[in-house]
Design a protein around this motif. Sequence first.
Motif, short mmCIF file in Angstrom:
data_model
loop_
_atom_site.label_atom_id
_atom_site.label_comp_id
_atom_site.label_asym_id
_atom_site.label_seq_id
_atom_site.Cartn_x
_atom_site.Cartn_y
_atom_site.Cartn_z
N LEU A 172 -9.78 -6.14 3.31
CA LEU A 172 -11.19 -5.75 3.18
C LEU A 172 -11.47 -5.10 1.84
O LEU A 172 -12.50 -5.36 1.20
CB LEU A 172 -11.55 -4.79 4.32
CG LEU A 172 -11.70 -5.40 5.71
CD1 LEU A 172 -11.73 -4.29 6.77
CD2 LEU A 172 -12.96 -6.26 5.81
N ILE A 173 -10.54 -4.24 1.40
CA ILE A 173 -10.72 -3.57 0.10
C ILE A 173 -10.55 -4.56 -1.04
O ILE A 173 -11.36 -4.62 -1.97
CB ILE A 173 -9.74 -2.39 -0.03
CG1 ILE A 173 -10.06 -1.29 1.00
CG2 ILE A 173 -9.76 -1.83 -1.45
CD1 ILE A 173 -11.42 -0.63 0.85
N GLN A 174 -9.51 -5.37 -0.97
CA GLN A 174 -9.24 -6.32 -2.07
C GLN A 174 -10.36 -7.34 -2.22
O GLN A 174 -10.70 -7.74 -3.34
CB GLN A 174 -7.92 -7.03 -1.83
CG GLN A 174 -6.70 -6.15 -2.05
CD GLN A 174 -5.40 -6.93 -1.97
OE1 GLN A 174 -5.34 -8.00 -1.39
NE2 GLN A 174 -4.35 -6.38 -2.54
N GLY A 200 -3.83 10.32 14.57
CA GLY A 200 -3.58 10.06 13.16
C GLY A 200 -4.76 9.37 12.52
O GLY A 200 -5.49 8.60 13.16
N LEU A 201 -4.95 9.66 11.24
CA LEU A 201 -6.08 9.10 10.49
C LEU A 201 -5.60 8.81 9.07
O LEU A 201 -5.07 9.70 8.39
CB LEU A 201 -7.24 10.09 10.48
CG LEU A 201 -8.63 9.63 10.04
CD1 LEU A 201 -9.09 8.39 10.79
CD2 LEU A 201 -9.62 10.77 10.25
N LEU A 202 -5.78 7.58 8.64
CA LEU A 202 -5.34 7.15 7.32
C LEU A 202 -6.51 6.42 6.66
O LEU A 202 -7.18 5.61 7.31
CB LEU A 202 -4.12 6.23 7.47
CG LEU A 202 -3.43 5.70 6.22
CD1 LEU A 202 -1.92 5.58 6.47
CD2 LEU A 202 -3.99 4.34 5.85
N VAL A 203 -6.77 6.71 5.39
CA VAL A 203 -7.95 6.17 4.70
C VAL A 203 -7.51 5.34 3.50
O VAL A 203 -6.75 5.81 2.65
CB VAL A 203 -8.90 7.30 4.25
CG1 VAL A 203 -10.08 6.72 3.47
CG2 VAL A 203 -9.40 8.08 5.46
N VAL A 204 -8.02 4.10 3.45
CA VAL A 204 -7.73 3.17 2.37
C VAL A 204 -8.99 2.96 1.54
O VAL A 204 -10.08 2.75 2.08
CB VAL A 204 -7.23 1.82 2.93
CG1 VAL A 204 -6.92 0.84 1.79
CG2 VAL A 204 -6.00 2.02 3.80
N SER A 205 -8.85 3.03 0.22
CA SER A 205 -9.95 2.71 -0.68
C SER A 205 -9.37 1.90 -1.84
O SER A 205 -8.33 1.26 -1.67
CB SER A 205 -10.65 3.98 -1.18
OG SER A 205 -11.85 3.67 -1.85
N LEU A 233 -14.41 1.81 1.87
CA LEU A 233 -13.46 2.71 2.52
C LEU A 233 -13.14 2.14 3.90
O LEU A 233 -14.05 1.72 4.62
CB LEU A 233 -14.06 4.11 2.65
CG LEU A 233 -13.27 5.20 3.38
CD1 LEU A 233 -13.64 6.58 2.84
CD2 LEU A 233 -13.49 5.17 4.89
N VAL A 234 -11.86 2.12 4.24
CA VAL A 234 -11.44 1.70 5.57
C VAL A 234 -10.56 2.79 6.17
O VAL A 234 -9.57 3.21 5.55
CB VAL A 234 -10.66 0.37 5.54
CG1 VAL A 234 -10.28 -0.05 6.96
CG2 VAL A 234 -11.49 -0.73 4.87
N ALA A 235 -10.97 3.26 7.34
CA ALA A 235 -10.20 4.28 8.05
C ALA A 235 -9.42 3.62 9.18
O ALA A 235 -9.96 2.78 9.91
CB ALA A 235 -11.13 5.35 8.61
N ILE A 236 -8.17 4.01 9.34
CA ILE A 236 -7.34 3.57 10.47
C ILE A 236 -7.13 4.79 11.35
O ILE A 236 -6.57 5.80 10.90
CB ILE A 236 -6.00 2.98 9.99
CG1 ILE A 236 -6.25 1.78 9.07
CG2 ILE A 236 -5.15 2.59 11.19
CD1 ILE A 236 -4.99 1.24 8.41
N HIS A 237 -7.58 4.68 12.60
CA HIS A 237 -7.55 5.83 13.51
C HIS A 237 -6.80 5.48 14.78
O HIS A 237 -7.03 4.45 15.40
CB HIS A 237 -8.98 6.26 13.86
CG HIS A 237 -9.04 7.43 14.80
ND1 HIS A 237 -9.67 7.40 16.01
CD2 HIS A 237 -8.52 8.69 14.67
CE1 HIS A 237 -9.56 8.57 16.60
NE2 HIS A 237 -8.87 9.37 15.82
N ASP A 276 -7.26 -3.19 -6.31
CA ASP A 276 -5.98 -2.71 -5.79
C ASP A 276 -6.23 -1.65 -4.74
O ASP A 276 -6.96 -0.69 -4.96
CB ASP A 276 -5.15 -2.11 -6.93
CG ASP A 276 -4.66 -3.17 -7.90
OD1 ASP A 276 -4.43 -4.31 -7.46
OD2 ASP A 276 -4.51 -2.86 -9.10
N SER A 277 -5.62 -1.83 -3.56
CA SER A 277 -5.83 -0.89 -2.45
C SER A 277 -4.90 0.31 -2.59
O SER A 277 -3.72 0.17 -2.93
CB SER A 277 -5.56 -1.59 -1.12
OG SER A 277 -6.37 -2.73 -0.99
#
Length: 342
Positions: free
Chosen positions: A73-75, A182-187, A81-85, A3-4
């Motif tokens: 990618l996470i699922q 902006g920076l958002l991090v998904v794990s 870890l995926v960063a959106i920048h 689960d992301s």
Amino acid sequence: MADSIIIAAARSLNQQGDLQAVTRLIQDAKSLGKRCITLTIDSLKIPWNSPVEHHHFRSGCGPLEALSVANRLIQDGDADLVAIHGKDFIKSDYSQAERHEKMSIYSELSMPEAYTLLARHFCEQQGLTQAGFIRLRNAIFENLKQTGEQQKLKLPAESWYQPLTELFRGVDCANPVVDFEGLLVVSHQGSDLLPQIEPVAIKGVGIGIAEHDGPEYARELAHYHALEKAVHYAEIQSGMNVSKLLKNPETLTEAYTCYPVVPLALLMVAGSIQSEDALMQWLNQKPLTCTGGMNLARAPWNNPALNGLIAVCESLQNTKQDALVHGNGGLGYKQGIALLGR
């Protein structure tokens, strides 16, 4: 399948805000040997029609496309870890003439003229009169203005209320003059990385893409079939009903608000709110955005939806509820719906 979750989100507007802690989180993850991928939202410097690089995203739907890729990618276990920048200093890095030149993506019509054409077709297809559309247009800005006042945003000068076309005024358009990063991090749930915020669940991200874009396809785009696709995919992933979410007064909403036809399509096509009176009732009772919209809160080219995602994550720190973020690319040929929650 993991689960992301969003474990960090930060933004800077006109050099107000700090991304250092999020940057350190990413650096620490790399030093621990975590598989880290960065997805980049293209800036205005990148020509609109140039090839899009791998793991780069372009258009007002780009941040939601990036979130969709991060989620996958996470699922699928392809990243830890995926960063959106996204970074675009539109206020500082470009003159007014440069902004105008780079934002003129359709050779035959200006953006206000192209969206006026789209809105005419939309009204015809939805059975809205021009007077009805203008009534709703005005209600949309009043809705955004209320949020803007709560956020203590600077309100537009009187000149912004002057008509640009038969359907739109300056306040109905995006104001891009802002320096944004902006920076958002998904794990994933169960990650040993320490979240910097109360984690926000990614329940579903739907992307719909039409075959063509541009004013010559305005009649076709005005049906918003791409939005129907985005809603369908978001619902399949999440098991949620987007129409019910939009009608629920407790759902946080971050609509894409340039031009008013876009949030109207969200409410009418995705929300199944059909009558003019029902739309007016919705706009009088519930905020369209957390930010104040793309005129008052500004619109850093391809990054407004990233700004909106981060704003929603900030709002969800104070409450446990569902949220919907909308993205719109080009003349509506790309549509994104992200369903989040705590």
